[in-house]
Design a protein around this motif. Structure first.
Motif, mmCIF file in Angstrom:
data_model
loop_
_atom_site.group_PDB
_atom_site.id
_atom_site.type_symbol
_atom_site.label_atom_id
_atom_site.label_comp_id
_atom_site.label_asym_id
_atom_site.label_seq_id
_atom_site.Cartn_x
_atom_site.Cartn_y
_atom_site.Cartn_z
ATOM 1 N N ALA A 111 0.836 -1.204 0.000
ATOM 2 C CA ALA A 111 0.000 0.000 0.000
ATOM 3 C C ALA A 111 0.874 1.258 0.000
ATOM 4 O O ALA A 111 0.559 2.261 -0.650
ATOM 5 C CB ALA A 111 -0.914 -0.009 1.226
ATOM 6 N N LEU A 112 1.989 1.173 0.707
ATOM 7 C CA LEU A 112 2.921 2.312 0.750
ATOM 8 C C LEU A 112 3.526 2.561 -0.633
ATOM 9 O O LEU A 112 3.639 3.716 -1.087
ATOM 10 C CB LEU A 112 4.024 2.004 1.774
ATOM 11 N N ALA A 113 3.908 1.484 -1.317
ATOM 12 C CA ALA A 113 4.482 1.623 -2.662
ATOM 13 C C ALA A 113 3.450 2.202 -3.629
ATOM 14 O O ALA A 113 3.779 3.035 -4.488
ATOM 15 C CB ALA A 113 4.985 0.270 -3.159
ATOM 16 N N GLU A 114 2.201 1.790 -3.468
ATOM 17 C CA GLU A 114 1.128 2.326 -4.326
ATOM 18 C C GLU A 114 0.955 3.827 -4.100
ATOM 19 O O GLU A 114 0.824 4.604 -5.045
ATOM 20 C CB GLU A 114 -0.197 1.649 -3.976
ATOM 21 N N LEU A 115 0.932 4.201 -2.826
ATOM 22 C CA LEU A 115 0.809 5.627 -2.505
ATOM 23 C C LEU A 115 1.988 6.402 -3.102
ATOM 24 O O LEU A 115 1.806 7.477 -3.692
ATOM 25 C CB LEU A 115 0.760 5.812 -0.987
ATOM 26 N N ALA A 116 3.189 5.847 -2.969
ATOM 27 C CA ALA A 116 4.379 6.524 -3.507
ATOM 28 C C ALA A 116 4.268 6.683 -5.019
ATOM 29 O O ALA A 116 4.607 7.740 -5.570
ATOM 30 C CB ALA A 116 5.637 5.746 -3.130
ATOM 31 N N ALA A 117 3.755 5.649 -5.683
ATOM 32 C CA ALA A 117 3.611 5.722 -7.142
ATOM 33 C C ALA A 117 2.583 6.788 -7.517
ATOM 34 O O ALA A 117 2.779 7.571 -8.451
ATOM 35 C CB ALA A 117 3.206 4.359 -7.687
ATOM 36 N N ARG A 118 1.484 6.823 -6.751
ATOM 37 C CA ARG A 118 0.413 7.777 -7.027
ATOM 38 C C ARG A 118 0.934 9.219 -6.987
ATOM 39 O O ARG A 118 0.528 10.068 -7.767
ATOM 40 C CB ARG A 118 -0.671 7.593 -5.948
ATOM 41 N N HIS A 119 1.867 9.496 -6.065
ATOM 42 C CA HIS A 119 2.373 10.869 -5.909
ATOM 43 C C HIS A 119 3.787 11.030 -6.462
ATOM 44 O O HIS A 119 4.430 12.052 -6.232
ATOM 45 C CB HIS A 119 2.334 11.262 -4.426
ATOM 46 N N ASP A 120 4.270 10.003 -7.147
ATOM 47 C CA ASP A 120 5.631 10.004 -7.709
ATOM 48 C C ASP A 120 6.690 10.335 -6.655
ATOM 49 O O ASP A 120 7.528 11.233 -6.839
ATOM 50 C CB ASP A 120 5.718 10.992 -8.891
ATOM 51 N N LEU A 121 6.647 9.629 -5.562
ATOM 52 C CA LEU A 121 7.603 9.844 -4.465
ATOM 53 C C LEU A 121 8.653 8.738 -4.442
ATOM 54 O O LEU A 121 8.405 7.613 -4.875
ATOM 55 C CB LEU A 121 6.861 9.844 -3.121
ATOM 56 N N TRP A 122 9.811 9.089 -3.898
ATOM 57 C CA TRP A 122 10.817 8.080 -3.595
ATOM 58 C C TRP A 122 10.469 7.410 -2.269
ATOM 59 O O TRP A 122 9.853 8.029 -1.392
ATOM 60 C CB TRP A 122 12.194 8.731 -3.439
ATOM 61 N N LEU A 123 10.920 6.167 -2.116
ATOM 62 C CA LEU A 123 10.881 5.498 -0.810
ATOM 63 C C LEU A 123 12.316 5.329 -0.318
ATOM 64 O O LEU A 123 13.184 4.901 -1.088
ATOM 65 C CB LEU A 123 10.220 4.121 -0.928
ATOM 66 N N ILE A 124 12.552 5.679 0.917
ATOM 67 C CA ILE A 124 13.868 5.434 1.514
ATOM 68 C C ILE A 124 13.648 4.407 2.618
ATOM 69 O O ILE A 124 13.100 4.721 3.678
ATOM 70 C CB ILE A 124 14.487 6.723 2.091
ATOM 71 N N ALA A 125 14.031 3.161 2.307
ATOM 72 C CA ALA A 125 13.789 2.045 3.225
ATOM 73 C C ALA A 125 15.054 1.786 4.024
ATOM 74 O O ALA A 125 16.068 1.349 3.483
ATOM 75 C CB ALA A 125 13.399 0.802 2.428
ATOM 76 N N ASP A 126 14.984 2.082 5.309
ATOM 77 C CA ASP A 126 16.132 1.893 6.190
ATOM 78 C C ASP A 126 16.040 0.498 6.800
ATOM 79 O O ASP A 126 15.167 0.218 7.619
ATOM 80 C CB ASP A 126 16.096 2.984 7.266
ATOM 81 N N ASN A 127 16.971 -0.363 6.378
ATOM 82 C CA ASN A 127 16.928 -1.780 6.761
ATOM 83 C C ASN A 127 17.964 -2.122 7.825
ATOM 84 O O ASN A 127 18.489 -3.240 7.846
ATOM 85 C CB ASN A 127 17.162 -2.643 5.507
ATOM 86 N N ALA A 128 18.259 -1.179 8.706
ATOM 87 C CA ALA A 128 19.326 -1.387 9.691
ATOM 88 C C ALA A 128 19.100 -2.650 10.522
ATOM 89 O O ALA A 128 20.048 -3.305 10.946
ATOM 90 C CB ALA A 128 19.434 -0.164 10.604
ATOM 91 N N TYR A 129 17.829 -3.017 10.726
ATOM 92 C CA TYR A 129 17.533 -4.157 11.610
ATOM 93 C C TYR A 129 17.131 -5.407 10.844
ATOM 94 O O TYR A 129 16.396 -6.250 11.354
ATOM 95 C CB TYR A 129 16.488 -3.738 12.653
ATOM 96 N N GLU A 130 17.627 -5.533 9.623
ATOM 97 C CA GLU A 130 17.208 -6.652 8.762
ATOM 98 C C GLU A 130 17.492 -8.016 9.391
ATOM 99 O O GLU A 130 16.760 -8.963 9.152
ATOM 100 C CB GLU A 130 17.848 -6.547 7.375
ATOM 101 N N ASN A 131 18.542 -8.095 10.190
ATOM 102 C CA ASN A 131 18.824 -9.412 10.791
ATOM 103 C C ASN A 131 17.965 -9.686 12.015
ATOM 104 O O ASN A 131 18.028 -10.776 12.584
ATOM 105 C CB ASN A 131 20.301 -9.548 11.171
ATOM 106 N N TYR A 132 17.186 -8.721 12.441
ATOM 107 C CA TYR A 132 16.441 -8.893 13.696
ATOM 108 C C TYR A 132 14.939 -8.784 13.488
ATOM 109 O O TYR A 132 14.240 -8.143 14.260
ATOM 110 C CB TYR A 132 16.965 -7.904 14.752
ATOM 111 N N ASP A 133 14.476 -9.424 12.414
ATOM 112 C CA ASP A 133 13.038 -9.507 12.169
ATOM 113 C C ASP A 133 12.582 -10.852 12.730
ATOM 114 O O ASP A 133 12.989 -11.906 12.250
ATOM 115 C CB ASP A 133 12.770 -9.417 10.659
ATOM 116 N N PHE A 134 11.744 -10.810 13.785
ATOM 117 C CA PHE A 134 11.355 -12.042 14.491
ATOM 118 C C PHE A 134 10.099 -12.678 13.901
ATOM 119 O O PHE A 134 9.640 -13.717 14.394
ATOM 120 C CB PHE A 134 11.119 -11.753 15.979
ATOM 121 N N SER A 135 9.505 -12.057 12.894
ATOM 122 C CA SER A 135 8.244 -12.576 12.353
ATOM 123 C C SER A 135 8.477 -13.873 11.581
ATOM 124 O O SER A 135 9.607 -14.181 11.182
ATOM 125 C CB SER A 135 7.620 -11.534 11.434
ATOM 126 N N ASP A 136 7.408 -14.620 11.365
ATOM 127 C CA ASP A 136 7.522 -15.881 10.637
ATOM 128 C C ASP A 136 8.057 -15.660 9.226
ATOM 129 O O ASP A 136 8.874 -16.426 8.727
ATOM 130 C CB ASP A 136 6.152 -16.576 10.568
#
Lengths: 389, 389
Positions: free
Chosen positions: B189-214
């Motif tokens: 949904a965030l990517a869709e919104l960004a496309a609608r308004h022609d915005l960049w996304l800056i995804a900060d993945n500093a905690y990529e190794n610490y995602d506890f979800s399935d």
């Protein structure tokens, strides 16, 4: 994709890429890369491990934004000895090389559209750094004029370039690429001019260990009236032959610490802890070893000077001479032919808009015999060019 | 001395300095620094020497501005595996930590006065980085609302904040400081919104190794429509427990390489070569070792969750929970009392303008027993506060 804001279209992607490509494409198996700014000296320190107590911080821990306290103190001590007056560690910002020191300074002092006068020719990234900081660089040609005529009124030339938006004067002393050195009288006049117009001075001291003059390296901040308006930029790259460490430092007037630290923090948080430790060890290099390197660089200059049959600037310091190709004609073509013959030179125009007819030669970028051989080859190209064009 | 241009007065000098000072001034000989963002894990690699052939460059040589080719390739390979689609090394910029990656991105996409929406609460330097790049940050509170009510329409909240000068949306996922995780549907949904308004996304993945979800870590660039507008920010600091190395990287859509490299070059020329080699070695850390660390961090979260008697956010990833101090009253006073009792917490307001009544606790910043002991102490302060105020 969305569009970019500022694409830095004012700045060429990498001015020396063409030379590199030509050298690699050339027939020579071992090209002599005299386009680079470097020495053949061993690095004064190498990466390594240490006990936490020695440096007050472990390698995996991030350093405080202004630098590891032990290194700031060591730089401050060295500056105090050099200047003969106390420099507080609070005036020292450890930076990721001189490039970062200059970038931080420019961001801190410029508002969008402000101008920086650049004494020209200049270090090849100086104008780009001003553009990137939102300013407008104005090259003021002085070093070739001074090389030709030491009586040239360079102060009048700068004075004419000062405008209502001028905020600072950047210069590199001893100068890259000409080897010219502004002496105490010249720096004194520059400081007076800066005071008259309330300008900052950005003194780039990258070649501080390679001042061949009797007086030796002159720290601009020691000139009367300069200390309160001078950002002194220092680099470990040339002094300790370790550009890969990316450690430099900035010494500022008292009172600037908080602003500069904020700018540094908001570029990269802090400089690599291990790189700071390598610099800390390099600082312990004995003075006579640094003097020996200076003498070897000066000898390399003297050999180059004797061998060159191409007009070139006289070198008082630094690692370069600037070749005057007026008689040859097209400087870019000369650089191209030299690259085809296996000798790298840096084309003049990357050092200043008025330097098309020039090329920079680094006389310390290869061993003596290789430099001599390379100079033989470019002499030949120079003389041929005069005939077949 | 002359005046400064931009003093970054919008940014506090260093938001955690007060906590550090209180901790040091406190009666406790060994304060527990849960205000910091760190782990007790050993670094995955340490500084060291290497043979030139192994990395294609010696430690004392400066790296190319975009990074050492071997490291760019290694990061590109890892990204290709993670994304399941080829990432070219040309899309990878080696940076001096995630801070520098974000700074370079913001400088490249913003014109003065442009706005960046920051999904809030956020990493404590995000707003400062936008100010420093000449932009205006706009915090959009979403993570506490989502933590409270997963059905909260965060897209509508962002949509309301989009204006004519909006250029980008910055977010940190899993989120620091709340531990909330935007899932695939939310990112879509965030990517869709960004496309609608022609915005960049800056995804900060500093905690990529610490995602506890399935599902584990979700790379925003893999979400439909996101790749062409996403700058993916990665850090070695948390993943490999080596913040002192200051190595991160930025993965950009194809076509951005030249512009981003120019911006990076004009901040610091290139990242420390030895630091890049340390990162190169850390990349060889076995996957099961990284998984073990993730499991240990998740266990630290579970222990903290069970021990805390203070309302706090539920953690799907990252190293933090955000303590809700509404019942206590004054969050800053709570942080001060905890520091006096030898427990460091980060005051909520540094993570967002609406977070005065909150404080961040890092459950991996000290060994299990120390964290348990610290939580016991802050529980006590919390209950006392409710009575004696």
């Amino acid at each position: 994709m969305p569009s970019f804001g500022r694409t830095l279209s004012e700045i060429p992607p990498s001015p020396l890429v063409t030379v590199d490509r030509l050298l690699r494409a050339g027939a020579h198996a071992e090209p002599v890369p005299l386009q680079q700014g470097k020495t053949v000296f061993e690095p004064c320190a190498r990466p390594g491990t240490w006990e936490r107590a020695e440096f007050g911080i472990a390698a995996h821990e991030h350093a405080p934004p202004a630098g590891v306290p032990a290194l700031r103190s060591a730089f401050a001590d060295a500056a105090s000895r050099r200047r003969g007056t106390a420099v507080d560690p609070g005036q020292v910002l450890v930076t990721s090389g001189a490039t970062h020191a200059i970038a931080v300074t420019l961001h801190a002092i410029l508002s969008p559209g402000d101008e920086v006068l650049i004494l020209s020719p200049q270090w090849l990234f100086a104008t780009g750094l001003v553009w990137a900081a939102g300013g407008t660089p104005r090259e003021v040609p002085v070093f070739l004029e001074l090389s030709e005529d030491p009586g040239f009124d360079f102060i009048a030339a700068i004075e004419r370039a000062v405008g209502p938006r001028t905020r600072a004067i950047y210069f590199n002393n001893p100068n890259n690429p000409t080897g010219f050195r502004l002496d105490e009288r010249a720096l004194g006049a520059l400081a007076e001019l800066a005071a008259r117009h309330d300008l900052w001075l950005i003194a780039d001291n990258a070649y501080e260990n390679y001042d061949f003059s009797d007086g030796g390296f002159l720290d601009t901040a020691t000139v009367p009236g300069a200390a309160e308006r001078t950002f002194s930029v220092h680099s470990c790259s040339k002094t300790y032959a370790m550009p890969g460490a990316r450690v430099g430092h900035l010494i500022s007037p008292p009172g600037a610490e908080e602003i500069l630290t904020k700018w540094s923090l908001h570029t990269l948080y802090s400089v690599s802890t291990a790189a700071q430790y390598t610099a800390f060890r390099a600082l312990a290099t004995p003075a006579d070893e640094l003097a020996r390197r200076r003498a070897r660089a000066e000898q390399a200059w003297q050999l180059a000077d004797a061998a060159l049959e191409i007009p070139h600037t006289r070198v008082a310091g630094g690692l370069y001479t600037f070749l005057g190709l007026g008689r040859y004609g097209d400087g870019a073509e000369f650089v191209r032919r030299c690259a085809e013959a296996g000798v790298g030179l840096a084309p003049g125009q990357v050092f200043g808009g008025h330097c098309d007819g020039w090329a920079r030669l680094c006389f310390t970028a290869a061993p003596e015999e290789a430099v001599a051989d390379a100079i033989g080859r470019i002499n030949k190209i120079y003389w041929e060019g005069g005939l077949d064009r």
